[in-house]
Design a protein around this motif. Structure first.
Motif, short mmCIF file in Angstrom:
data_model
loop_
_atom_site.label_atom_id
_atom_site.label_comp_id
_atom_site.label_asym_id
_atom_site.label_seq_id
_atom_site.Cartn_x
_atom_site.Cartn_y
_atom_site.Cartn_z
N GLU A 165 33.92 -53.60 -37.87
CA GLU A 165 33.63 -54.57 -38.92
C GLU A 165 34.84 -54.65 -39.83
OE1 GLU A 165 30.22 -52.91 -40.83
OE2 GLU A 165 31.32 -51.27 -41.78
N PRO A 166 34.95 -55.70 -40.66
CA PRO A 166 36.11 -55.80 -41.56
C PRO A 166 36.22 -54.59 -42.47
CG PRO A 166 34.93 -57.88 -41.48
CD PRO A 166 34.08 -56.88 -40.75
N VAL A 177 47.18 -46.96 -44.59
CA VAL A 177 45.82 -46.81 -44.09
C VAL A 177 44.91 -46.44 -45.25
CG1 VAL A 177 46.24 -44.39 -43.49
CG2 VAL A 177 44.32 -45.58 -42.44
N GLN A 178 43.74 -47.04 -45.24
CA GLN A 178 42.73 -46.74 -46.25
C GLN A 178 41.39 -46.61 -45.55
OE1 GLN A 178 42.72 -47.26 -50.27
NE2 GLN A 178 44.40 -45.99 -49.53
N PHE A 179 40.52 -45.83 -46.16
CA PHE A 179 39.15 -45.71 -45.68
C PHE A 179 38.21 -46.24 -46.76
CE2 PHE A 179 41.57 -42.38 -43.52
CZ PHE A 179 41.30 -42.69 -42.20
N ASP A 214 43.66 -54.75 -53.82
CA ASP A 214 45.05 -54.44 -54.14
C ASP A 214 45.55 -53.18 -53.45
OD1 ASP A 214 43.52 -52.64 -55.53
OD2 ASP A 214 44.68 -52.77 -57.38
N CYS A 215 44.72 -52.59 -52.59
CA CYS A 215 45.12 -51.35 -51.92
C CYS A 215 45.95 -51.60 -50.67
CB CYS A 215 43.89 -50.52 -51.56
SG CYS A 215 43.10 -49.74 -52.97
N LEU A 216 45.81 -52.80 -50.08
CA LEU A 216 46.47 -53.07 -48.81
C LEU A 216 47.28 -54.34 -48.89
CD1 LEU A 216 43.45 -52.28 -46.45
CD2 LEU A 216 45.48 -50.88 -46.73
N SER A 217 48.24 -54.45 -47.99
CA SER A 217 49.04 -55.66 -47.89
C SER A 217 48.20 -56.78 -47.28
CB SER A 217 50.27 -55.41 -47.02
OG SER A 217 49.86 -55.12 -45.69
N THR A 218 48.75 -57.99 -47.26
CA THR A 218 48.03 -59.13 -46.69
C THR A 218 47.71 -58.90 -45.22
OG1 THR A 218 49.14 -60.62 -48.24
CG2 THR A 218 48.10 -61.61 -46.30
N ALA A 219 48.70 -58.38 -44.49
CA ALA A 219 48.49 -58.11 -43.06
C ALA A 219 47.45 -57.01 -42.86
CB ALA A 219 49.80 -57.73 -42.40
N ALA A 220 47.55 -55.94 -43.68
CA ALA A 220 46.62 -54.82 -43.52
C ALA A 220 45.21 -55.20 -43.91
CB ALA A 220 47.10 -53.63 -44.35
N ALA A 221 45.07 -56.21 -44.77
CA ALA A 221 43.74 -56.64 -45.21
C ALA A 221 42.92 -57.19 -44.05
CB ALA A 221 43.86 -57.68 -46.32
N GLN A 222 43.57 -57.51 -42.93
CA GLN A 222 42.87 -58.03 -41.76
C GLN A 222 42.36 -56.90 -40.86
OE1 GLN A 222 42.43 -61.32 -41.83
NE2 GLN A 222 43.65 -61.27 -43.72
N ARG A 223 42.55 -55.67 -41.26
CA ARG A 223 42.16 -54.55 -40.41
C ARG A 223 40.65 -54.36 -40.37
NH1 ARG A 223 47.01 -50.57 -42.40
NH2 ARG A 223 48.65 -51.56 -41.19
N GLY A 278 36.64 -44.51 -39.90
CA GLY A 278 37.76 -44.81 -39.03
C GLY A 278 38.24 -46.23 -39.25
N SER A 279 39.54 -46.43 -39.30
CA SER A 279 40.10 -47.77 -39.46
C SER A 279 41.32 -47.92 -38.57
CB SER A 279 40.47 -48.03 -40.93
OG SER A 279 41.44 -47.10 -41.38
N ASN A 280 41.57 -49.15 -38.13
CA ASN A 280 42.71 -49.34 -37.23
C ASN A 280 44.01 -49.39 -38.00
OD1 ASN A 280 42.13 -52.03 -38.22
ND2 ASN A 280 43.51 -52.78 -36.64
N VAL A 281 45.09 -49.02 -37.32
CA VAL A 281 46.42 -48.92 -37.93
C VAL A 281 47.43 -49.57 -36.98
CG1 VAL A 281 45.94 -46.83 -39.27
CG2 VAL A 281 46.68 -46.61 -36.89
N ARG A 282 48.65 -49.75 -37.47
CA ARG A 282 49.69 -50.36 -36.64
C ARG A 282 50.00 -49.48 -35.43
NH1 ARG A 282 54.49 -47.64 -38.04
NH2 ARG A 282 54.43 -46.63 -40.09
#
Length: 525
Positions: free
Chosen positions: A105-106, A320-322, A112-121, A145-149
């Motif tokens: 899920e999104p 990365v954020q949880f 403000d914790c993530l970049s624009t690209a990371a916000a799509q994780r 768990g969250s996806n990363v580059r």
């Protein structure tokens, strides 16, 4: 009945996909032989936390059996190692994980914790987390768990690691909390830690000065940058009462740590609290290449890994954020499971009492250093850093600037070799390696901001590498470019400029505890 994570695509209507994920988990370390697997396939007679976690991922379908035995196939990377018996509230691992869209899920974090690209994780759903937990023992829990580059590595990309040490208050031998905090505070900054860890000290003869000598642990003729580590917070965070027993919760945050470093730091502070080590020897041992044995190894019982962060200093963003529920579950696990368990271990094993008894026995004057030994240490160390020079045991004369393989102490602050501002937030390696937090200092002073400013900003304002600390550093850089900020000044100069813009740093928790307990104003050692 809970289904496995990786199910036939005909049932879920979606093909499986291998995603690079970061998992947040906690564990009660008693009964395990540390966190990291000794072998990829596991060691049944010496189980580690990684072994049971990998087996749970295998049984849930998150790792294929064909990919289990070779860690590189899943790019398995533990963010921080812990020893046998040490616990964790928020450990992390990155890996290539088998997933289907229905288990994701999104990612729900503050905007403000993530970049624009990371916000799509995306993140694992609660159901997916529950599935993996159904295959884990109660002592090990997955929180999120969250996806990363694709190139992300949980160990290499970590910007800071925070540990806690639950210490029985009685272990202070009557020393006030604010004084104990003042002792711990001396570890903050970038220092040589060879006297406070395992694996860095080697025999390099003796340093001779004025007819006296003292053993060397580092070669003063070579770079000592591998011995430096950066600690941004070390002190008393809060008090805690469990079943009528009073504890202090110590917080130690840094870029990376050497093997046993935190336990040696706590042991040193306790040795000072018990009057076994003169307080002035601690800063000396953090600066000198001499071998100074003042750091008994505190019990593993009270130590736990509290948090790892991944802040990319170059991009000024969290990698990365949880989600908040994951952190809330981790905090509840710490408060409801780990703290009570640590207390029960202290009571059952009397590990604090036995440690203090052993420390007093081993550091008795008849077996350890006498007052005369400490006086000799001070004189030899003064000669090592003074203008009179001295010589190593092999007879080579060491004089003038740069005789320690670094700039002369006068060219930088006392903690010369501190991290460069551009790299201080990036950990090269952690827990038992000797890469060092910092590059080798330049011999040629330049008109620039001094190295190590990011670490000093974090220490001064009680921060870790992140948006606020990096923003302060950027302000200083812009001021320097515009000619409003002077180069090569003492750190205090730059901290005063930042205080004018951002206000004074917050009070230390130990000071607030002292005020609440009616101890009055803080006394310095």
């Amino acid at each position: 009945t809970m289904c496995a994570l990786r199910e036939p695509s005909t049932e879920l209507g979606s093909a499986t996909r291998k995603r690079h994920m970061a998992l947040l988990f906690g564990y009660q370390g008693t009964g395990f032989f540390g966190l990291q697997s000794q072998r990829a396939e596991g060691t049944p007679d010496q189980p580690t936390v990684s072994d049971v976690l990998r087996q749970a991922l295998l049984r849930s379908g998150a790792i294929l059996e064909t990919n289990l035995a070779t860690l590189t196939r899943t790019k398995w990377s533990i963010a921080s190692r812990t020893d046998k018996g040490v616990h964790a509230a928020r450990a992390a691992v990155s890996l290539k994980m088998e997933t289907v869209d229905a288990q994701l899920e999104p990612l729900a974090v503050e905007a403000d914790c993530l970049s624009t690209a990371a916000a799509q994780r995306v993140q694992l759903t609660a159901e997916a987390i529950a599935t993996i937990n159904s295959y884990l023992p109660a002592e090990v829990r997955l929180f999120g768990g969250s996806n990363v580059r694709k190139s992300f590595d949980a160990r290499e990309c970590a910007s800071s690691r925070t540990y806690e040490y639950l210490l029985p208050r009685a272990a202070l031998c009557g020393m006030p909390i604010h004084q104990f905090d003042a002792v711990l505070r001396q570890f903050e900054g970038s220092h040589k830690v060879h006297n406070f860890c395992s694996g860095l000290r080697k025999k390099h003869g003796e340093w001779e000065h004025g007819g006296e000598a003292w053993p060397l642990a580092l070669d003063p003729r070579r770079s000592q940058s591998q011995a430096y580590r950066s600690v941004v917070r070390c002190g008393v965070r809060r008090t805690l009462t469990i079943a009528g027993h009073d504890y202090l919760v110590l917080q130690i945050s840094g870029i990376s740590f050497m093997l046993h470093q935190i336990r040696h730091m706590v042991g040193t502070a306790l040795a000072i609290a018990h009057g076994l080590v003169p307080p002035d020897v601690l800063p000396l041992a953090l600066r000198s290449p001499l071998e100074i044995n003042i750091s008994p190894l505190a019990p593993a019982t009270g130590l736990l890994l509290d948090q790892v962060e991944w802040f990319n200093v170059g991009k000024v963003e969290h990698e990365v954020q949880f989600c908040p529920p994951a952190h809330a579950a981790a905090e509840a696990f710490k408060e409801q499971v780990l703290y009570p368990h640590i207390h029960s271990q202290f009571i059952a094993e009397d590990s604090a009492g036995l440690f203090i008894e052993h420390m007093r026995e081993q550091m008795d004057e008849s077996r350890h250093y006498t007052p005369m030994d400490y006086e000799r240490l001070r004189r030899v160390n003064a000669g090592l850093f003074g203008s009179a020079g001295g010589r190593q045991a092999d007879g080579r004369q060491e004089e003038g600037e740069g005789r320690h393989g670094e700039e002369a102490p006068a060219a930088r602050r006392e903690d010369s070799g501190a991290p460069d501002a551009d790299t201080a937030g990036v950990s090269e390696e952690a827990d038992g390696v000797v890469a060092g937090d910092v590059p080798r200092p330049s011999r040629t002073p330049k008109k620039d901001l001094p190295g190590g400013l990011l670490v000093q900003i974090c220490v001064h304002f009680g921060l870790r590498p992140g948006r606020r600390s990096c923003g302060m550093l950027q302000e200083l850089r812009e001021g320097f470019t515009q000619g409003d900020v002077e180069p090569n000044q003492p750190y205090e100069y730059y901290m005063q400029l930042l205080e004018q813009a951002h206000g004074a740093p917050p009070a230390r928790p130990a000071d607030e505890i002292s005020l609440r307990e009616g101890l009055g104003e803080r006394l310095l050692i």
